[in-house]
Design a protein around this motif. Sequence first.
Motif, mmCIF file in Angstrom:
data_model
loop_
_atom_site.group_PDB
_atom_site.id
_atom_site.type_symbol
_atom_site.label_atom_id
_atom_site.label_comp_id
_atom_site.label_asym_id
_atom_site.label_seq_id
_atom_site.Cartn_x
_atom_site.Cartn_y
_atom_site.Cartn_z
ATOM 1 N N LEU A 431 30.773 43.157 39.350
ATOM 2 C CA LEU A 431 31.723 42.828 38.298
ATOM 3 C C LEU A 431 32.606 44.022 37.961
ATOM 4 N N TYR A 434 35.106 44.760 40.824
ATOM 5 C CA TYR A 434 36.211 43.802 40.832
ATOM 6 C C TYR A 434 37.191 44.088 39.699
ATOM 7 N N SER A 435 36.633 44.499 38.513
ATOM 8 C CA SER A 435 37.481 44.734 37.346
ATOM 9 C C SER A 435 38.263 46.019 37.453
ATOM 10 N N GLU A 448 38.076 35.496 43.644
ATOM 11 C CA GLU A 448 37.780 35.114 42.256
ATOM 12 C C GLU A 448 36.485 34.299 42.189
ATOM 13 N N HIS A 451 33.588 36.650 42.388
ATOM 14 C CA HIS A 451 33.415 37.312 41.097
ATOM 15 C C HIS A 451 32.681 36.398 40.116
ATOM 16 N N ASN A 454 28.941 36.506 40.936
ATOM 17 C CA ASN A 454 28.244 37.672 40.389
ATOM 18 C C ASN A 454 27.977 37.502 38.904
ATOM 19 N N LYS A 484 44.096 37.794 39.081
ATOM 20 C CA LYS A 484 42.709 38.207 38.854
ATOM 21 C C LYS A 484 42.292 37.884 37.421
ATOM 22 N N GLN A 488 37.251 33.250 35.913
ATOM 23 C CA GLN A 488 35.963 33.736 35.390
ATOM 24 C C GLN A 488 35.902 33.711 33.863
#
Length: 607
Positions: A431, A434-435, A448, A451, A454, A484, A488
Amino acid sequence: MRRWNDRMLKTKMFISFSIVSLFIVGITCMIFYFTNRDDIKNQTFSLSKIISRQFSEMIDLYMHNIEELSLAISIDPAIQGNLFDFYKASNPIEKETVGFRLNPVLFNFSYPKSYVQSISIYTLDGHLYQYSKIDKPKPPITFTNEELRSFTEVFSSKPFILIPSYKEEAPEEQSANVVSFVRKITKIPTQTIIGFVSTNINVNAFNMILTNTKASEIENSMHVLIISDEGQVIFENGSHLMGSSRSVFDASLFKRSISEGELKWKDTQYLYTFEKSGYTGWNTVILIPKNVILLKQKRIQDIVVIVGMITMLLIAVVSYILSHQIMLPLNNMMRKMSRVELGDFNQRMEYTGKNEIGRLSRMYNLMLDSISRLIHEVYESKLAEKNAQLSALHAQINPHFLFNTLNTMKSISRLRGIEEVAEISESLAGLFQYSMRNLHQPVTLHDEIEHIGNYFKIQQHRFGNRLELHFDIPAELLHASILKLTIQPLVENAVNHGLRRMKAGGSIAVRAFRHGGELTITVTDNGEGINKLKWTHLHDTLEHSNALNHIQDVKHGIGLLNIHQRIQLFYGKQYGLRLYSKPVEGTTVTLVIPFIAVKQGEDEIAQ
């Protein structure tokens, strides 16, 4: 010159137009006087040619209908059967009986056709059966055996024979000139000639065709004639000499290479044109008296003078209208500027001319575009300032330090056999990794989804089997481009606010499908839903969001408005989020963006 410059615009236009119009009218009259005669003559020839061609084509179409009628008669089973009976008959009484049977059949063919005067059936030996619309017809003119034999020879090369007009024998009040349309009757299926049918057409029906021509301005004076190559007049409008010996035309006219000129006919001088029909072989001649041409010339001269006088009277009106047309866009611009003063910056001028007013309109539109651009730049600077504040808050925690620490925790946990802690640390590290990438850089839908996986692994350690996550995404959509952290947060909202109170059976479904050039993604949960008051507030916030009203939904933790405005800033105002919810039944959030496919390898470069 000074006094001229001080005059009003309308006065200047009136004087200028008056001088120009007088000059034009004078020159026009002089030119017309010297050239009008030949022009009118040439125009008359051109019009006459058009009329003769149209009338000839109409006659051809008319005769086509007659040909279809005669064909229908020749192949009619009743006609064929009665002719067979005639040839089988052995005495005159039986042959006359055939005539009685033919009479109603011929009546059925001729009655609906007003232009059919009579129908005659000839046998090969010269016997005649006739039906006529004349009450008391005189004995008809029959064909001799030699003529019938000549018909047989002619029919070997052409389908029909046209016999020029003659006066059909009848009482004086019913007499009429007719044209005979003769065709053979052949035995079906051997095609052996067993007789002839002659359809007699009343030539007065041609007057009906003539009234349908579009030569109304000269129809009272022109003469329309249909003439055979031998010079016999088959039809002349308004004449009773058709078919008579006196009605003979100079046939040498049709042998000339030029189909127009002047001639004398019935002691009157005419302009003529003719058109020869390839179907009937007849010549359509149009005669227009020369004195009509001179009258027409004088009439046009009078019209020119009258038009000149009317032109002078209309100058004042034209000058007023022109000045009004000049002031109209200026007044329109003043009204739009008044609306701009009240804050409406969508007022644009639609005047597209290339004159001074057109250039002024374009400058006005460019000015409004500049003002709108400046307002947009101020909004972007405000947004950049908020993003900078958010980045400052993120910078207080070193994401690289957290990422390295989580990897260390994962390694130690696996060395000591604590697999659950290692799995949580690995998911959390994913996480953070990805961030840490650029928030404004688009990623693939596949990234995505990973993500989200996870994130959900961590939530499963928290909620156990109380929650389930389902994906329904076609493989061809996994390489679609998407901003992005847009899906999520929607899943996180579903977990934190929709399913957190459910003891079991919680479900989240993520679906994606393509409709034309749009990609639609839905996140649906079966949780407690949103009450009507709160749903109305969220719905209105999404529908009426703008750059200066960037308010996050703090109570829900994740800002739906933030995601909505990020999508609109990146893709356009027609895209964004849609929210649907019912208490107890659950909530669906729909995300709509344009479909943009990312080629394999481009997403790897972007990472």
